[in-house]
Design an enzyme around this catalytic site. Structure first.
Site: not given
Ligand code: NAD
Length: 444
Positions: A283-284
């Site tokens: 994700c990040i």
């Protein structure tokens, strides 16, 4: 669809909403990974008939055999779902058409050029389009840029003549699962839902309300897509700032962890973020670039995202420089030294190595001539492109004459006193050895 719409008790409700309410709706989840499997099990546990679809036959075989490969999905929950015959997994997409709700949870990675790779979403939506029928609810959960549901998913689904909003419902609902988090799981993480029209939002919200405590609706799929990107960009940018502060504090001879710990005592207006060896996970490190890519189409440069990306991506190189400085203190060159990496998962107490900064750290150490080994209780081997290694025990690394250990992931089960006692040098990128005073410990 109009026959499906009926006014019941003053509310606009649909036949599908009633099927959902009465648990008669059949649920199909496409993609049984970190996001899809917990969701499928949660719906099955709540009495829905759930079929999980995945192109990976190893995964579908594991699920049907009662083996959970996602640590957050308890084997007992999986067994219960299978025993009650409420859950099954398959790679055969032919039954997809009989599902009332189709929830798409496939990967959304970046290409090497940092452009969105929507190929998995497109494939899953094409498979869905081939069996689409009136009255179905299609939800995309994969993280993606604002506009995907409307500009990419909808046209594919409508290619055979059915119309979103008239013939089927279409919504986006970002997944917020936090693997390894014992407090927040599918049920108690509020779910954001945005449909392509009001009725799609209502039906999708009714669907999630069956298993999730709080459902938050927004007025469009675009807003729902943007919510997820705001959340992850917020983290990427703040971690980037913490990393920059760590680099600055290193130059100034200040302990960045002490500073953050003291700053977070402020009861308002401050939220701690921590530096580390770099970003990892699905994700990040990825999602903000979905947003900056889309912003460019509007002639808008997402400067915070790009800057945070640069700072965060530079951290593995900084870690390797710290290893070189540590070895230097013992008059040793990096070339020919033995460096033992502690933890390769991208965060504590999970088994996921996707985008893990440990992979970059290992590669950079090897490029400089170090002999690298690693330990990770959650990751017995790494098989990611150029990195094919098997974990070794900490003891064997020490016996083999490790010159330096690097704590890249601070798993709880590592024996930290023994690490301090046994390795001649330690680079601690996570402040795992907080409070331990020793000349052989080098921080970020
Ligand atoms: N992992 C997380 O913590 C997390 C959190 C929030 C959101 N997300 C987002 O959720 C989405 C899924 O992530 P994930 O971590 O579950 O990925 P994952 O790789 O763990 O699982 C995805 C699954 O989809 C399957 N798949 C791919 N194409 C398929 C197809 N055409 N038909 C059927 N199955 C197919 C894969 O075999 C795989 O098992 C991504 O968009 C991700 O950004 C992930």
């Amino acid at each position: 669809m109009s026959a499906e719409h009926a006014a019941i008790g003053g509310d606009t409700r649909t036949a599908l909403a009633d099927r959902i309410q009465s648990r008669a709706a059949r649920i199909g989840v496409i993609g049984l990974g970190y996001v899809g499997l917990p969701l499928a099990v949660e719906f099955a546990r709540n009495g829905f008939d759930v079929t999980g679809f995945d192109v990976d036959t190893r995964k579908t075989g594991d699920i049907n055999a009662g083996h959970s490969y996602i640590p957050d999905v308890l084997a007992s929950d999986l067994h219960d779902a299978l025993a009650s015959k409420k859950l099954r997994a398959t790679s055969d997409m032919s039954t997809l058409g009989s599902m009332d709700v189709i929830d798409i949870c496939v990967p959304t990675p970046l290409r090497k050029t940092k452009d969105p790779d929507l190929s998995y979403v497109v494939k899953a939506v094409e498979t869905t389009a081939a069996v689409l029928r009136k009255g179905q609810l299609i939800i995309l959960e994969s993280t993606t840029y604002p506009g995907t549901t409307d500009e990419v998913v909808k046209p594919i689904l409508e290619a055979n003549g059915l119309k979103a909003g008239r013939d089927f419902y279409l919504a986006f609902s970002p997944e917020r699962v936090d693997p390894g988090n014992p407090t927040y799981q599918t049920k108690n993480i509020p779910k954001v839902v945005g449909g392509m029209d009001e009725i799609s939002t209502d039906v999708a919200a009714a669907f999630y309300r069956q298993v999730v405590d709080t459902v938050v609706t927004v007025t469009s799929t675009r807003a729902a897509e943007m919510v997820k990107l705001l959340e992850n960009t917020f983290r990427a940018v703040n971690i980037g700032m913490a990393n920059e502060l760590a680099l600055m504090c290193h130059r100034m001879g200040i302990d960045v962890w002490e500073v953050i710990d003291a700053a977070k005592t402020k009861p308002f207006g401050f939220m701690p973020f921590y530096p580390g060896p770099g970003l990892g996970g699905h994700c990040i490190p990825i999602d903000p670039f979905y947003l900056s890519w889309k912003a460019k189409q509007f002639n808008f440069e997402a400067r915070f995202i790009e800057l945070a990306g640069q700072v965060n991506a530079s951290m593995p190189e900084h870690v390797v420089t710290r290893v070189a400085e540590a070895l230097n203190a013992h008059k040793k060159p990096m070339n020919g030294s033995r460096v033992h990496v502690l933890g390769v998962a991208y965060k504590r107490d999970i088994d996921d190595v996707r985008e893990s900064p440990a992979l970059d750290v290992i590669e950079l150490l090897m490029r400089r001539g170090a002999t690298v080994t690693y330990s990770d209780p959650f990751v017995p081997e790494i098989d990611h492109g150029p990195h094919q290694m098997k974990a070794v025990s900490m003891d064997s690394a020490i016996k083999a004459g490790a010159d330096c250990a690097v704590i890249v992931t601070d798993h709880k089960s590592f024996d930290y006193p023994s690490i301090v006692a046994s390795f001649p040098l330690i680079v601690d990128t996570r402040n795992a050895l907080k409070g331990v005073k020793s000349d052989k410990i080098f921080g970020l």
